[in-house]
Scaffold this active site. Structure first.
Site, PDB file in Angstrom:
ATOM      1  N   THR A  40       0.897  -1.144   0.022  1.00 50.08           N
ATOM      2  CA  THR A  40       0.045  -0.046   0.105  1.00 50.08           C
ATOM      3  C   THR A  40       0.772   1.311   0.147  1.00 50.08           C
ATOM      4  O   THR A  40       2.001   1.222   0.167  1.00 50.08           O
ATOM      5  CB  THR A  40      -1.076   0.067   1.297  1.00 50.08           C
ATOM      6  N   SER A  63       6.066   0.312   7.594  1.00 54.59           N
ATOM      7  CA  SER A  63       5.639   0.486   6.365  1.00 54.59           C
ATOM      8  C   SER A  63       4.509   1.143   6.509  1.00 54.59           C
ATOM      9  O   SER A  63       3.629   1.135   7.430  1.00 54.59           O
ATOM     10  CB  SER A  63       5.425  -0.928   5.544  1.00 54.59           C
ATOM     11  N   HIS A  64       3.835   1.636   5.321  1.00 48.05           N
ATOM     12  CA  HIS A  64       2.724   2.419   5.203  1.00 48.05           C
ATOM     13  C   HIS A  64       1.493   1.552   5.784  1.00 48.05           C
ATOM     14  O   HIS A  64       0.696   2.249   6.374  1.00 48.05           O
ATOM     15  CB  HIS A  64       2.272   2.694   3.693  1.00 48.05           C
ATOM     16  N   ALA A  65       1.168   0.338   5.232  1.00 45.15           N
ATOM     17  CA  ALA A  65       0.086  -0.419   5.839  1.00 45.15           C
ATOM     18  C   ALA A  65       0.296  -0.781   7.246  1.00 45.15           C
ATOM     19  O   ALA A  65      -0.686  -0.546   7.854  1.00 45.15           O
ATOM     20  CB  ALA A  65       0.219  -1.806   5.107  1.00 45.15           C
ATOM     21  N   VAL A  68      -0.686   2.747   9.107  1.00 44.68           N
ATOM     22  CA  VAL A  68      -2.111   3.264   9.061  1.00 44.68           C
ATOM     23  C   VAL A  68      -3.096   2.188   9.600  1.00 44.68           C
ATOM     24  O   VAL A  68      -4.182   2.676  10.116  1.00 44.68           O
ATOM     25  CB  VAL A  68      -2.504   3.582   7.483  1.00 44.68           C
TER      26      VAL A  68
END
Length: 108
Positions: A40, A63-65, A68
């Site tokens: 993502t 990481s982004h995933a 978030v």
């Protein structure tokens, strides 16, 4: 079958897996689905508001995933090798973001 990855956001959820290859398929995703994807980036953030859990083939704790998912308070297991090939679209999965496992229904 139990798939193993990085436990990136705590919690557990059992629900319908929805495989999403890219932004062109966002429209197929429904509230409550388990997001299963390769990776993502910020463009994917709106799906996190609808997802009940996240599984990615790449990524780790920063990481982004992962970030978030933690912000939204939903379970996430990342770095699950071949998730897009092994998880059936529309299949039932249990995502355990505390243990780092994804269990496919009807399998051991």
């Amino acid at each position: 079958m139990v798939l193993v990855g990085t436990a990136a956001s705590a919690g557990s959820y059992r629900g319908v897996a929805r495989l999403v290859a890219g932004p062109d398929e966002f429209r197929l995703f429904r509230s409550g689905d388990v997001l299963v994807c390769r990776t993502t980036d910020p463009a994917w953030t709106p799906l996190f508001g609808m997802a009940s859990a996240v599984v990615t083939e790449t990524g780790g704790m920063l990481s982004h995933a992962a970030i978030v998912a933690r912000e939204y308070g939903i379970p996430a297991v990342l770095g699950v090798h071949d998730a897009l090939e092994l998880v059936p679209d529309g299949g039932i999965v249990t995502v355990d973001g505390s243990a780092g496992t994804v269990t496919l229904a009807g399998t051991q």
